[in-house]
Design a protein around this motif. Sequence first.
Motif, mmCIF file in Angstrom:
data_model
loop_
_atom_site.group_PDB
_atom_site.id
_atom_site.type_symbol
_atom_site.label_atom_id
_atom_site.label_comp_id
_atom_site.label_asym_id
_atom_site.label_seq_id
_atom_site.Cartn_x
_atom_site.Cartn_y
_atom_site.Cartn_z
ATOM 1 N N ILE A 119 0.990 4.110 -3.004
ATOM 2 C CA ILE A 119 0.782 5.540 -2.758
ATOM 3 C C ILE A 119 2.040 6.329 -3.137
ATOM 4 C CG2 ILE A 119 0.440 7.233 -0.895
ATOM 5 C CD1 ILE A 119 -1.444 5.079 0.371
ATOM 6 N N TYR A 120 3.185 5.739 -2.838
ATOM 7 C CA TYR A 120 4.458 6.409 -3.167
ATOM 8 C C TYR A 120 4.540 6.693 -4.671
ATOM 9 C CZ TYR A 120 9.465 7.025 -3.887
ATOM 10 O OH TYR A 120 10.687 7.522 -4.281
ATOM 11 N N ILE A 137 10.474 6.291 -9.744
ATOM 12 C CA ILE A 137 10.187 4.944 -10.269
ATOM 13 C C ILE A 137 11.445 4.082 -10.127
ATOM 14 C CG2 ILE A 137 9.583 3.627 -12.358
ATOM 15 C CD1 ILE A 137 7.896 6.182 -13.108
ATOM 16 N N ILE A 193 0.845 -1.206 0.000
ATOM 17 C CA ILE A 193 0.000 0.000 0.000
ATOM 18 C C ILE A 193 0.876 1.251 0.000
ATOM 19 C CG2 ILE A 193 -1.715 1.321 1.338
ATOM 20 C CD1 ILE A 193 -2.750 -1.458 2.302
ATOM 21 N N PHE A 194 1.897 1.220 0.831
ATOM 22 C CA PHE A 194 2.802 2.374 0.883
ATOM 23 C C PHE A 194 3.399 2.655 -0.494
ATOM 24 C CE2 PHE A 194 7.153 3.903 0.932
ATOM 25 C CZ PHE A 194 7.013 5.115 1.577
ATOM 26 N N SER A 234 2.015 6.607 -6.951
ATOM 27 C CA SER A 234 0.927 7.453 -7.463
ATOM 28 C C SER A 234 1.119 8.909 -7.060
ATOM 29 C CB SER A 234 -0.423 6.938 -6.979
ATOM 30 O OG SER A 234 -0.502 7.109 -5.579
ATOM 31 N N SER A 235 1.881 9.129 -5.977
ATOM 32 C CA SER A 235 2.095 10.516 -5.543
ATOM 33 C C SER A 235 3.308 11.140 -6.227
ATOM 34 C CB SER A 235 2.248 10.562 -4.024
ATOM 35 O OG SER A 235 3.426 9.890 -3.639
ATOM 36 N N GLY A 236 3.926 10.394 -7.133
ATOM 37 C CA GLY A 236 5.021 10.979 -7.909
ATOM 38 C C GLY A 236 6.407 10.543 -7.478
ATOM 39 N N GLY A 237 6.485 9.510 -6.651
ATOM 40 C CA GLY A 237 7.789 9.026 -6.181
ATOM 41 C C GLY A 237 8.638 8.466 -7.312
#
Lengths: 205, 260
Positions: free
Chosen positions: B185-186, B193, B181-182, B188-191
Motif C-alpha cells: 500500500i505504501y 521507492i 501489505i503495508f 502504490s500510494s506513492g511512497g
Amino acid sequence: MLKIEGFSLSRENEKFMLINEMLIGSGMKINIFGNNDTGRSLLLRAIHGDYYNFGGQILIKDKPLLFYKKKKKTLLLDNTSHLLMNESVWKNIIIPLPKVTARQKQKIMELCMISQLGDKIGTKVKNLSSSSKKFIELIRAVIQLPQIILIDDLENYFDDKNMITALEICNFALNSGASLIATSKRKLDNFDSYYRIQNNKVVKL
Amino acid sequence: MKKGIFFQIIIIFIVFLGWNLLHLGYELQRDVLEDSISASPMMLLSMHEDTLDQLRSKIEKDPYIKEIAIIQDSVIAKTLITSYELEDSSEILRSYLFPTAMQINFAGEKFQIEQKQKLERTLLEYSPAVIYYFDSAQWQIDQNKITLLTKGYYIGFGLFVVFMLFISIFLRIHFEIKSNIFWKIYYSSGGYIGKRRKQFFINSLYICFIPLILNVAIYYALQYFQLLSVEIDYRFFGIELLTVLISSLFAGIALGKNLK
C-alpha cells in the motif's frame, strides 16, 4: 507534460488502443472513455510504468518512463483498494508522506471537510463506504502533488454529486501543475479535454 | 510494525542475557575448580637445601608456578615441637636431622596435564635426592571436572548460536512478511521507492545493537558496583554481535524481492 506517440497494445496479433499522438499539458483534466476491453486500464498502467508490453513511446516532461523508474511521478488509482482497513482515515492518508508539514496537515483537513470525512478522521477505514474509501485514496494522491494523477473507471466510485467533489479535490493538485487522466465507460462532465475509444483507436473530440 | 521490532529487541535481549549467564556461570565454576587446584600445594623434601635451591631457580619462572616457599629443617623441627607439644622431648628431636622442605603453590588455570608432566620430568632428574608429595587424585578430579565443564560450555555456546540464528531469522522474516501489505500500500500510494530496504537496514541496526548495548551496560554496571567477581572477555560480546548481524544478513537474503 505527457506525450504519447505511436502507442498501441497487442492481443493475439491484433492491435488495439492505437494512439497516433496525445499531448497533455500541465493542469489539464482529461477524460478517456470507451467500452469494456478497449484497453483503458492498460493505457493507465503503461503511463504509470507498471505495464511494458506496448508499442510506441510515452514521455513525461520529455523523458522516457525508464527515467522515472526509481522516482515515480504518477499516481494510479485503480479498482483495487489500497488502504489499511484497520487503520484510521488520517493514518491512511499520511502513509506515503515522509513528514507531515503544517501546510499539508491543514490541506488534508480541508480536503477531508470537502469530502465529508472531516468528522471521521479517526475512524477506521473498514467502517466507511466505498466512495469514502476512494476519497481517502484521492486525497492521499493529490496531497503529494504528483505530475499526473491517473484514475481508472472514475464513474464506478462516485455519483454525480460526489464526482463534482472528487474533481474539486483534484483541483488542489491541478492548480499546482499536475494533470488528471481519468477513464470511464461514458463521457464525464467538467473535464477539459475528451478522448473516445472507437474501432480500436483513440480519437480526440 | 514498530511493535514487531520492539518484540524482537526484547526477545534478542533475553537470549543475550541467557547467553551471558551461561558464560558467567562457566567462568565462575571454572574459577572455583582452579582455586581448588591452587589450594592444593606440592611438598618437596630433601636433605640438601642447595638441591632445592637449584630446583627452585629452574622452575620458578614457569607460568604455572604461583608461589614457592622453602622451609628450613630447623623451622620444621620447631613446628613439630609446637604442633605436637613435644617440649619434653625437644632435646631428642634436636638430635635428629630433618630435611628441608619446599612448598609449591600452582596457578590453577595454568597447571594442566602438560605442565604437570613437565614438572614431574624435572623432578625425576632430582630423584632420589628430592622426594615429593602431591594429591594427584584430587588434581585429576578437578581436571576432569574442568574438562566436563568446558565441554558443556562449548555445547551450550553452540546451542545459543544456533538458537539465536534460528529465532532472530525466523522472527525477522515473520514480521517482514506480515508487513508486506503495508509496504504494498505504501508503494502504490506513492511512497518513496527503496524505503523498505532502508527501513530494513535501520531496523537491523536497532535489533543488533540495542539488546547488546543493554547487556553490556548491565555487565559493566555489575562490575562497577562490584557485584560480579568474574570478567567477560570483550570478544565474547563481539561474537554475540556477529551472530545477530549474520542473522540479519540471512533474513535479508531470504526476503530477497520482498524488500524491493
